[in-house]
Write a protein that holds these residues in place. Structure first.
Motif, mmCIF file in Angstrom:
data_model
loop_
_atom_site.group_PDB
_atom_site.id
_atom_site.type_symbol
_atom_site.label_atom_id
_atom_site.label_comp_id
_atom_site.label_asym_id
_atom_site.label_seq_id
_atom_site.Cartn_x
_atom_site.Cartn_y
_atom_site.Cartn_z
ATOM 1 N N ILE A 182 0.839 -1.207 0.000
ATOM 2 C CA ILE A 182 0.000 0.000 0.000
ATOM 3 C C ILE A 182 0.868 1.248 0.000
ATOM 4 N N ALA A 183 1.951 1.240 0.771
ATOM 5 C CA ALA A 183 2.843 2.397 0.813
ATOM 6 C C ALA A 183 3.455 2.671 -0.554
ATOM 7 N N TRP A 184 3.792 1.613 -1.277
ATOM 8 C CA TRP A 184 4.341 1.798 -2.628
ATOM 9 C C TRP A 184 3.315 2.427 -3.548
ATOM 10 N N VAL A 185 2.096 1.926 -3.536
ATOM 11 C CA VAL A 185 1.044 2.483 -4.398
ATOM 12 C C VAL A 185 0.782 3.944 -4.038
ATOM 13 N N ASP A 186 0.873 4.256 -2.758
ATOM 14 C CA ASP A 186 0.615 5.625 -2.304
ATOM 15 C C ASP A 186 1.553 6.626 -2.968
ATOM 16 N N GLY A 187 2.737 6.175 -3.340
ATOM 17 C CA GLY A 187 3.694 7.086 -3.960
ATOM 18 C C GLY A 187 3.585 7.194 -5.476
ATOM 19 N N LEU A 188 2.588 6.541 -6.069
ATOM 20 C CA LEU A 188 2.494 6.510 -7.532
ATOM 21 C C LEU A 188 1.682 7.651 -8.129
ATOM 22 N N GLY A 189 0.992 8.405 -7.290
ATOM 23 C CA GLY A 189 0.115 9.439 -7.835
ATOM 24 C C GLY A 189 -1.041 8.822 -8.603
ATOM 25 N N ASN A 190 -1.285 9.322 -9.816
ATOM 26 C CA ASN A 190 -2.405 8.834 -10.633
ATOM 27 C C ASN A 190 -1.988 7.799 -11.671
ATOM 28 N N LYS A 191 -0.817 7.223 -11.517
ATOM 29 C CA LYS A 191 -0.335 6.280 -12.518
ATOM 30 C C LYS A 191 -1.048 4.936 -12.395
ATOM 31 N N PRO A 192 -1.380 4.292 -13.523
ATOM 32 C CA PRO A 192 -1.931 2.928 -13.447
ATOM 33 C C PRO A 192 -0.941 2.008 -12.752
ATOM 34 N N ALA A 193 -1.456 1.028 -12.034
ATOM 35 C CA ALA A 193 -0.575 0.150 -11.262
ATOM 36 C C ALA A 193 -0.989 -1.297 -11.440
ATOM 37 N N MET A 194 0.030 -2.152 -11.528
ATOM 38 C CA MET A 194 -0.171 -3.591 -11.458
ATOM 39 C C MET A 194 0.726 -4.080 -10.324
ATOM 40 N N LEU A 195 0.125 -4.741 -9.332
ATOM 41 C CA LEU A 195 0.952 -5.259 -8.253
ATOM 42 C C LEU A 195 0.571 -6.688 -7.928
ATOM 43 N N TRP A 196 1.616 -7.445 -7.589
ATOM 44 C CA TRP A 196 1.462 -8.824 -7.151
ATOM 45 C C TRP A 196 1.870 -8.871 -5.696
ATOM 46 N N VAL A 197 0.975 -9.394 -4.858
ATOM 47 C CA VAL A 197 1.237 -9.515 -3.436
ATOM 48 C C VAL A 197 1.138 -10.987 -3.057
ATOM 49 N N HIS A 198 2.223 -11.512 -2.509
ATOM 50 C CA HIS A 198 2.300 -12.917 -2.099
ATOM 51 C C HIS A 198 2.255 -12.983 -0.581
ATOM 52 N N LEU A 199 1.305 -13.762 -0.070
ATOM 53 C CA LEU A 199 1.147 -13.941 1.373
ATOM 54 C C LEU A 199 1.603 -15.344 1.749
ATOM 55 N N TRP A 200 2.412 -15.456 2.789
ATOM 56 C CA TRP A 200 2.981 -16.760 3.171
ATOM 57 C C TRP A 200 1.998 -17.592 3.993
#
Length: 615
Positions: A182-200
């Motif tokens: 979430i912190a990473w996305v917060d720094g993107l402004g209005n840019k489209p985002a694709m993120l992969w989150v892996h939970l152990w």
């Protein structure tokens, strides 16, 4: 150059509350809606589909995933491609089966650089791309980082060791991984985002957070499932709070399930039964036309990449064997036309020298397990696979084996010439072992067919594997007499298994029985002279005994048989340095540095040795 003389041995409720698949926490004001799309791929390690509420589990403690399923497309017969983390995620991120990408095991393989990835496609089309993984099994060095602007695999290492043997596993909690994403996305402004989150969570060993441990006191696995769901909720709520809820495309899946004792398998990695192979698969994204529905046709992890690209209106990847499910989830037509979806298990062959296995799940509800003795189950009538139909339906088995062969051949035709196998360090192998994997470190891919009728059928070694796992656990717990007794029993069954002989040798090292440890390591090398890790262990034993010429010869043999491993070079440099052969030691360290330029300790050792030459 200092060296320690030890022998070194790894919903609906939430939807109503928030108005979308999640929502801002009550005390966090939502931002203005961002008009850029956000694609969120969530892979939950070791999650059995039948442990979610949306797949029928009562009191599952999974309200967020259930909400996504209620408002989206849920696949009832989704399958992984392998019961192991790295091979399965390689399929998820490329749209390729194992024959098509060549990543057959954890730790000793690397995704070939010529294989296109899902992240590269999004990156090429203007998306910011980020990956956040919760275990070193998916570290960047295994090749899944390609196409990601940010690949967060910086998981703190657990310091506890016994003579260099890693006894505590590394992981990051799902809550922490979600927070970083979430912190990473917060720094993107209005840019489209694709993120992969892996939970152990819920990978073994099961240690759910206190609130879930109390709620699921009699089922710690389920407690970790609930903890994973809470991490998913944190992700959805966080992204919604950032204004990205309206154009959020989410897929939730798992890399594989968990045996939990079914068919004699407590965890995963060996067999291809429903408990470890069926995974959840949920797509949620009303803004891209996804309709709430339950789909019963077989689907696979390899279908996720082409589906997400089509749903995002991006160009398709041409060289893959996955099929887009986009028309199906939009309610526009039936699913892909194919004989079924298939999976492979290479661990029995690569780590134990037995036959591997393949499975084919067909639209008629049957599961074929192709092994030295094929099995066939009607999972609609017999979901726990207790009645093998192979003998009574021999012609059906033959037809399905032919169909499976075609699918495997089609996948293999896509694989690049460059092999995916890689060298692996001693530390990496120990960390894999601490996570419960066999991790014997044998580097050679078998040239025999995966399903070898002349080799041992893994089904005939159920008790063997259970005792092997128990012996490893007893070693980590410092219960050395019990571990040694178990290894002695196992060696009576398979006296020529090099991986087993080496593991026994390492247990003896920790028990302080070094002469007997040397004997077992030499026995492993007598069976497999190309076993690089065994040569390295032998070198360490001889080095520890101050048998310098023999130790040097063993280290050099380790380097010859496994030239990509830096550990033998570092050990040899230490031996040479202590025997006043400084220029030769520097030469070995320079080669080690070329192999691993990120290891700052190598550079420091080189500087110390150069300083000695100037005195």
């Amino acid at each position: 150059m200092k060296r320690t003389r030890v022998v070194a041995v790894a919903v609906v409720m939430l939807l109503t509350r928030c108005g979308s698949p999640g929502g801002a926490p009550p005390d966090a004001p939502a931002r203005t809606t961002i008009d850029a799309p956000t694609v969120l791929v969530i892979s939950i390690d070791t999650l059995r589909a039948d442990r979610l509420g949306c797949y029928g589990k009562a009191n599952a403690g999974t309200p967020q995933i259930d909400a996504l399923a209620a408002g989206g497309a849920r696949f009832d017969a989704a399958e992984t491609t392998a019961p192991l983390t790295l091979p399965a995620h390689s399929s998820l991120l490329t749209g390729r089966s194992l024959p098509a990408h060549g990543v057959f095991n954890n730790g000793t393989f690397h995704l070939p650089e010529t294989i296109p990835t899902l992240a590269e496609s999004f990156q090429r089309n203007g998306y910011a791309t980020g990956a956040f993984v919760s275990s070193p099994v998916l570290a960047a060095r295994y090749g899944l980082n390609r196409g990601f602007d940010r690949y967060d695999d910086q998981i703190p290492k657990q310091p506890a060791q016994q003579q260099g043997l890693v006894v505590h596993y590394d992981e990051r909690s799902g809550r922490d991984t979600a927070t970083r994403a979430i912190a990473w996305v917060d720094g993107l402004g209005n840019k489209p985002a694709m993120l992969w989150v892996h939970l152990w969570e819920p990978h073994a060993p099961y240690h759910p957070p206190p609130e879930f441990a109390q709620q699921f006191a009699d089922d710690r696995y389920q407690g970790e499932v609930a903890a994973a769901d809470a991490a998913v909720a944190r992700l959805i709520e966080g992204l919604t709070a950032l204004g990205r809820g309206a154009k959020l495309l989410v897929v939730v899946t798992a890399d594989h399930g968990e045996g939990l004792g079914a068919h004699g398998e407590p965890t995963h990695g060996l067999f291809l039964y429903r408990e470890t192979m069926r995974v959840p698969l949920v797509f949620h994204g009303p803004h891209v036309g996804i309709k709430p529905a339950v789909h019963v046709s077989p689907a696979s992890l390899i279908d996720i990449a082409p589906t997400l690209l089509e749903l995002s209106a991006l160009p398709a990847i041409t060289e893959l064997d996955g099929k887009s499910l986009a028309p199906l989830v939009r309610g526009q037509g039936g699913g892909p036309t194919r004989a079924g979806v298939f999976a492979e298990s290479h661990l029995p062959q690569l780590d134990f020298g037995w036959s591997g296995m393949r499975a084919l799940v067909s639209s008629d509800g049957t599961r074929l397990i192709d092994s030295p003795t094929p099995e066939l189950y009607d999972e609609a009538a017999d979901p726990e696979a207790t009645h093998d139909l192979a003998e009574s339906r021999a012609s059906d088995v033959a037809a399905k084996r032919r169909a499976l062969s075609v699918l495997v051949a089609d996948g293999a035709a896509l694989r690049p010439v460059a092999e995916a196998e890689r060298s692996v360090s001693s530390e990496e192998l120990e960390r894999l072992k601490s996570l419960g994997y066999a991790a014997t470190g044998r580097q050679n891919v078998s040239q025999q067919d995966l399903v070898d009728p002349k080799a041992v059928n893994p089904r005939d070694r159920v008790e063997f594997v259970a005792n092997f796992d128990l012996a490893s656990a007893r070693t980590r717990e410092n219960r050395h007499p019990e571990a040694i007794a178990l290894y002695q029993q196992l060696i009576k069954i398979e006296p020529k298994n090099p991986g087993l002989l080496l593991q026994f040798g390492q247990a003896l090292i920790l028990a302080g029985q070094l002469p007997e440890a040397e004997r077992q390591v030499r026995a492993a090398l007598a069976v497999d002279p190309s076993y690089g890790l065994a040569w390295y262990r032998l070198g360490q034993l001889l080095d520890n005994a101050k048998r310098v010429p023999e130790a040097e010869a063993a280290y050099r043999k380790a380097i010859q048989t496994d030239p990509g491993n830096v550990e033998p070079r570092k050990a040899l440099a230490g031996l040479l340095s202590e025997n006043a052969r400084i220029p030769e030691a520097i030469q070995e360290l320079e080669q080690a540095k070329a192999l691993d330029p990120n290891d700052v300790s190598i550079g420091r050792d080189i500087e110390r040795l150069w300083a000695k030459t100037r005195r």
